[in-house]
Design an enzyme around this catalytic site. Structure first.
Site, PDB file in Angstrom:
ATOM      1  N   GLY A 207     -16.162  57.553 -50.607  1.00 57.47           N
ATOM      2  CA  GLY A 207     -15.430  57.667 -51.864  1.00 57.47           C
ATOM      3  C   GLY A 207     -16.308  57.333 -53.051  1.00 57.47           C
ATOM      4  O   GLY A 207     -17.534  57.274 -52.932  1.00 57.47           O
ATOM      5  N   ASN A 208     -15.687  57.146 -54.197  1.00 60.34           N
ATOM      6  CA  ASN A 208     -16.451  56.792 -55.403  1.00 60.34           C
ATOM      7  C   ASN A 208     -15.613  55.855 -56.264  1.00 60.34           C
ATOM      8  O   ASN A 208     -14.460  55.566 -55.950  1.00 60.34           O
ATOM      9  CB  ASN A 208     -16.870  58.056 -56.149  1.00 60.34           C
ATOM     10  CG  ASN A 208     -15.676  58.877 -56.577  1.00 60.34           C
ATOM     11  OD1 ASN A 208     -14.901  58.472 -57.429  1.00 60.34           O
ATOM     12  ND2 ASN A 208     -15.497  60.052 -55.952  1.00 60.34           N
ATOM     13  N   TRP A 209     -16.186  55.415 -57.357  1.00 58.76           N
ATOM     14  CA  TRP A 209     -15.571  54.357 -58.172  1.00 58.76           C
ATOM     15  C   TRP A 209     -14.585  54.877 -59.209  1.00 58.76           C
ATOM     16  O   TRP A 209     -14.091  54.090 -60.017  1.00 58.76           O
ATOM     17  CB  TRP A 209     -16.663  53.570 -58.900  1.00 58.76           C
ATOM     18  CG  TRP A 209     -17.521  52.741 -58.021  1.00 58.76           C
ATOM     19  CD1 TRP A 209     -18.821  52.971 -57.700  1.00 58.76           C
ATOM     20  CD2 TRP A 209     -17.149  51.533 -57.349  1.00 58.76           C
ATOM     21  NE1 TRP A 209     -19.291  51.990 -56.862  1.00 58.76           N
ATOM     22  CE2 TRP A 209     -18.283  51.085 -56.633  1.00 58.76           C
ATOM     23  CE3 TRP A 209     -15.969  50.779 -57.271  1.00 58.76           C
ATOM     24  CZ2 TRP A 209     -18.270  49.928 -55.855  1.00 58.76           C
ATOM     25  CZ3 TRP A 209     -15.969  49.632 -56.510  1.00 58.76           C
ATOM     26  CH2 TRP A 209     -17.098  49.211 -55.810  1.00 58.76           C
ATOM     27  N   SER A 210     -14.303  56.152 -59.246  1.00 60.19           N
ATOM     28  CA  SER A 210     -13.434  56.669 -60.316  1.00 60.19           C
ATOM     29  C   SER A 210     -12.045  56.026 -60.269  1.00 60.19           C
ATOM     30  O   SER A 210     -11.420  55.942 -59.210  1.00 60.19           O
ATOM     31  CB  SER A 210     -13.307  58.180 -60.195  1.00 60.19           C
ATOM     32  OG  SER A 210     -12.414  58.643 -61.178  1.00 60.19           O
ATOM     33  N   ALA A 274     -13.663  62.861 -60.061  1.00 58.57           N
ATOM     34  CA  ALA A 274     -14.953  62.721 -59.389  1.00 58.57           C
ATOM     35  C   ALA A 274     -14.743  63.249 -57.971  1.00 58.57           C
ATOM     36  O   ALA A 274     -14.056  62.623 -57.160  1.00 58.57           O
ATOM     37  CB  ALA A 274     -15.370  61.263 -59.377  1.00 58.57           C
TER      38      ALA A 274
END
Ligand code: C5P
Length: 401
Positions: A207-210, A274
Site C-alpha cells: 500500500g501507500n501513505w495516501s 495514489a
C-alpha cells in the site's frame, strides 16, 4: 436592486463604461464607480459622479473613518471592471492593492468580472496570459476581449466588448449569484481518492501513505460549485462529504472498474488517488507463515494506468468536452519530467505537487503547479488542500464553460 461596483482601469475604452453605468442604473441597480487614479485621465470624476449619483474616490485616504477599502468590497453584490488594463490584471492576480479599486477587489466575496481591453500584443503576452489564468483559477470571470479596430489604425483582439454585451454579462452574474465560468452547476464530477491496497494474503498488502484528504477536498469543493459528485475512495478513513456519492474500493483493479463505469457520464474527472503501479501475481488464500521455510520472492505484475486509460477512452466514450485532471506527486521538481508525464497520461491538467519538506501525503497544506495540455502553467500558492482543490476546479470549470 443590487449593489454593483464598476471598476474602471486606465484605458481609452473607459468612455464605453459610461454607457454600461447608464444601463446598470436604468435597471435599478445602485452603482458605485471606482476608477484607478490614472483612469481619471480618460474620463473625469464629475462624469462618474453625475451618472452614478454616488461620490467617486480613487485612493484609500478619502473618508477614512468609513473604512471604504473594506466596506465597499464587503457590501457589493457584483464587481465588474471595464476596461481592465494589463497592469490592473497583473495587480489583481498578484493581490497587490495600491489604490481603492484593488483594495476593494481583495475584500470582495461577490462575483467578479474583468473585461480587459488592450493592444493585441499586450493581451497575448505570456505575462498577461498567466495573470488571466490565475484569476480564472480563482473563480473570477475574465471576458475575452472582442476582435476589431483598436485605438490607432491597427486592429486585432483587445477591444472592450460593447456596453450592451457587458451589461448582459453583469446581469447574468448577478442573477446566477455566482460566477458563470467557475460554476459546476448540474455538471458531473468524478473523483478518485485514497491509496489502493494490493493484497498478499488475508492480512497483508502492498500500500501507500495516501490519506485521501486531497480527493475529499475536491469532492467538497466540487459540491460547493453545484456539481453532482461521485467519489471513488480507496481505503480512506474520513467521513463521507455531505451530498456526495461514495464508492468504496480496495485495489487498483477495483478502482479501475469503478472509474470506467462512472466516467462515461462525467464532465470532469480528477484522479487524486495514489494507485499502486504493481500488484502481486498471486494472493495467498492462507496467511503466509514465517516457519513455512524461506519466502519466495514476491512476483509482481503491472496494474492498469487508470488515468491514461480514461484519457485514451474519452475520445470515443466520454461526453463532449470532458476535462481530465491528473496528479503527479514528485520528490524532484524537474519541469521536463512533469511535462512528459502530462503528455504520457493524455489528460488536460496535471497538478504537480512536491512531496517531502512537510508537503504532500498526510500534510495539511499543499502547494502545486498546474500544467495544462495547452502549455499553460499556473502556480498555486501554498495553502489548504481545500484551496488547492477549489483553484484546480476553477481551471477545469473555465475549460468546460
Ligand atoms: O505515474 P504516476 O503514478 O506518477 O501518475 C500519477 C497520476 O496517475 C495520478 O493522477 C494517479 O491517480 C494516476 N495513476 C493511475 N493509475 C495508475 C497509476 C497512477 O490512474 N496505475
Amino acid at each position: 436592486m443590487a449593489r454593483v461596483i464598476l471598476g474602471v482601469g486606465a484605458g481609452i475604452a473607459a468612455y464605453k463604461a459610461c454607457e454600461l453605468l447608464r444601463r446598470l442604473r436604468e435597471a435599478g441597480h445602485r452603482v458605485r464607480v471606482i476608477p484607478t487614479p490614472d483612469a481619471l485621465r480618460f474620463v473625469g470624476a464629475p462624469t462618474w459622479e453625475a451618472l452614478s449619483g454616488e461620490p467617486v474616490a480613487t485612493g484609500v485616504w478619502t473618508d477614512v473613518d468609513e473604512v471604504p477599502h473594506v466596506r465597499l468590497g464587503q457590501g457589493a453584490d457584483l464587481i465588474i471592471v471595464a476596461p481592465a488594463t494589463a497592469d490592473l490584471l497583473a495587480r489583481a492576480a498578484a493581490g497587490m492593492a495600491p489604490d481603492l479599486l484593488t483594495n476593494t477587489l481583495l475584500t470582495a466575496r461577490c462575483p467578479v468580472v474583468f473585461a480587459p481591453a488592450m493592444h493585441t500584443e499586450m493581451w497575448e503576452h505570456p505575462a498577461t496570459r498567466a495573470n488571466v489564468e490565475t484569476l480564472r483559477s480563482r473563480g473570477v470571470t475574465v471576458v475575452d476581449p472582442a476582435v476589431g479596430r483598436l485605438t490607432g489604425k491597427d486592429s486585432g483582439a483587445g477591444r472592450l466588448p460593447e456596453p450592451a454585451t457587458l451589461y448582459e454579462i453583469a446581469d447574468q452574474a448577478l442573477s446566477s449569484g455566482t460566477d458563470l465560468r467557475s460554476s459546476l452547476a448540474s455538471r458531473r464530477v468524478l473523483i478518485s481518492a485514497g491509496g489502493t491496497r494490493e493484497e498478499l494474503d488475508p492480512v497483508r498488502f502492498l500500500g501507500n501513505w495516501s490519506t485521501g484528504r486531497q480527493g475529499y477536498a475536491f469532492a467538497r469543493a466540487a459540491a460547493a460549485r453545484g456539481a453532482e459528485v461521485t467519489l471513488v475512495a480507496a481505503n480512506v478513513e474520513l467521513p463521507d462529504p455531505p451530498g456526495v456519492k461514495v464508492v468504496p474500493v480496495v485495489s487498483a483493479r477495483e478502482m479501475h472498474a469503478a472509474m470506467l463505469a462512472e466516467a462515461v457520464s462525467a464532465d470532469v474527472i480528477v484522479m487524486t488517488a495514489a494507485v499502486a503501479d504493481y500488484r502481486p501475481v498471486t494472493r495467498s488464500e492462507e496467511k503466509i507463515k514465517k516457519d513455512a521455510g524461506p519466502l519466495d520472492p514476491i512476483e509482481l505484475t503491472e496494474n492498469p494506468d487508470i488515468l491514461a486509460g480514461l484519457s485514451a477512452r474519452r475520445a470515443s466514450d466520454g461526453p463532449d468536452g470532458q476535462v481530465i485532471v491528473g496528479f503527479a506527486a514528485e520528490t524532484d521538481t524537474d519541469p521536463g519530467a512533469a511535462k512528459a508525464k502530462l503528455a504520457r497520461k493524455g489528460c488536460d491538467f496535471l497538478v504537480v505537487n512536491e512531496v517531502g519538506n512537510g508537503l504532500g501525503f498526510g500534510a495539511v497544506d499543499n502547494e502545486a503547479v498546474v500544467l495544462g495540455s495547452d502549455g499553460s502553467r499556473v502556480p498555486i500558492p501554498r495553502g489548504s488542500k481545500d484551496e488547492l482543490a477549489d483553484a484546480v476546479l476553477g481551471l477545469a470549470a473555465a475549460r468546460i464553460n
